[in-house]
Design a protein around this motif. Structure first.
Motif: not given
Length: 296
Positions: A190-191, A219-228, A243-247, A254-256
């Motif tokens: 997220w930016e 952003a945290h809610r989206v990833t938490d719901e996806a995990k669930e 969840v990371r802030e940035g472009r 970076d995650a790759s």
């Protein structure tokens, strides 16, 4: 599923070293799945119907030359996976047209991210968007670095933004992680919203601090719901969130670095939409350190 009924993994090969990397990865993947592999070389001889009768060449000769290149790719695949069922295929069309046509019968298309000839255009020009947007099966772009097939020690990362496309990518990633007994990481970037030089809060927010807080919370809610949802589908799956802030292109690249595969939805909200529409996609595909799979 029997081998007769299995839809093949198809990998594009142009004779380059980087395309060879894609063949190696595709061979490992197909072997793990017990699926056949097709190595395809597109000669890019025919773009219009009249091209078949123009020039100092014949279709038979062009097919033979293209098939010889594909056969070299087959040799690489057999060296990587000796027991794999692998065949060579040639086309006189462009790489984009050949990939689009064969996608009707493929389970997966694999393409290296650079190389000689028209295959390189799959990342560098309109061919990339043509293949990804029109292929009737998932498309994987493979970088020219050391690669790992997903497994217990090599996680899969999936990017989501909560959109329907992102949700489909998560579901696909869950199935893939189960198939390879690999851990799954659910990622969202997220930016910060734009703030002008007068310090005016972003539209719709009382302050920049409020905007940042709400975006982070979403952003945290989206990833938490996806995990669930992922754990509901696969209770035994190891699932983490990030969840990371940035472009987005920088966060995803970076995650790759420590992932065996990076999965992205073809469409999404906010910046993730541009993954197929503009410079973000080119940045991710050029800089990713693992295969990138686009889920439609």
């Amino acid at each position: 599923m029997s081998k007769v009924d299995a839809r093949p993994v198809v990998v594009g090969y142009d004779g380059s070293e980087r395309a060879g990397k894609a063949v190696e990865w595709a061979a490992q993947l197909a072997q793990h799945q017990g699926e056949p592999l097709v190595v395809l070389h597109a000669a890019d001889r025919i773009r219009y119907t009249h091209d078949a009768g123009v020039g100092l060449w014949t279709p038979a000769q062009a097919h033979a030359s293209a098939l010889a290149i594909a056969e070299r790719g087959v040799e690489i695949a057999r060296e990587t996976a000796p027991d794999l069922e692998v065949t060579a295929k040639s086309s006189l069309a462009s790489a984009a047209a050949a990939m689009e046509e064969i996608s009707l019968e493929a389970r997966l298309i694999v393409v290296g991210n650079s190389g000689r000839g028209r295959v390189s255009g799959i990342l560098l020009g309109s061919t990339a968007y043509h293949v990804v947007s029109l292929a009737r099966c998932p498309v994987v772009i493979v970088p020219p670095c050391t690669l790992h097939v997903p497994g217990p020690e090599h996680k899969i990362t999936v990017a989501t933004d909560g959109s329907p496309s992102g949700t489909r990518a998560v579901h696909h990633a869950v199935a893939t992680a189960q198939r390879y007994d690999a851990p799954l990481q659910i990622l969202m970037a997220w930016e910060r919203p734009y703030q002008d030089n007068r310090g005016t809060p972003p539209e719709g927010y009382a302050s920049m601090a409020q905007a940042v807080k709400l975006r982070s919370e979403v952003a945290h809610r989206v990833t938490d719901e996806a995990k669930e949802e992922a754990l509901h589908e696969a209770p035994d799956l190891t699932v983490t969130t990030l969840v990371r802030e940035g472009r987005p292109e920088e966060v995803l690249a970076d995650a790759s670095k420590d992932s065996a595969a990076l999965l992205l939805g073809a469409r999404g909200r906010s910046e993730l939409t541009s993954l197929l529409l503009g410079s973000t996609s080119r940045a991710v595909l050029h800089h990713a350190k693992c295969p990138v799979q686009i889920i439609r």
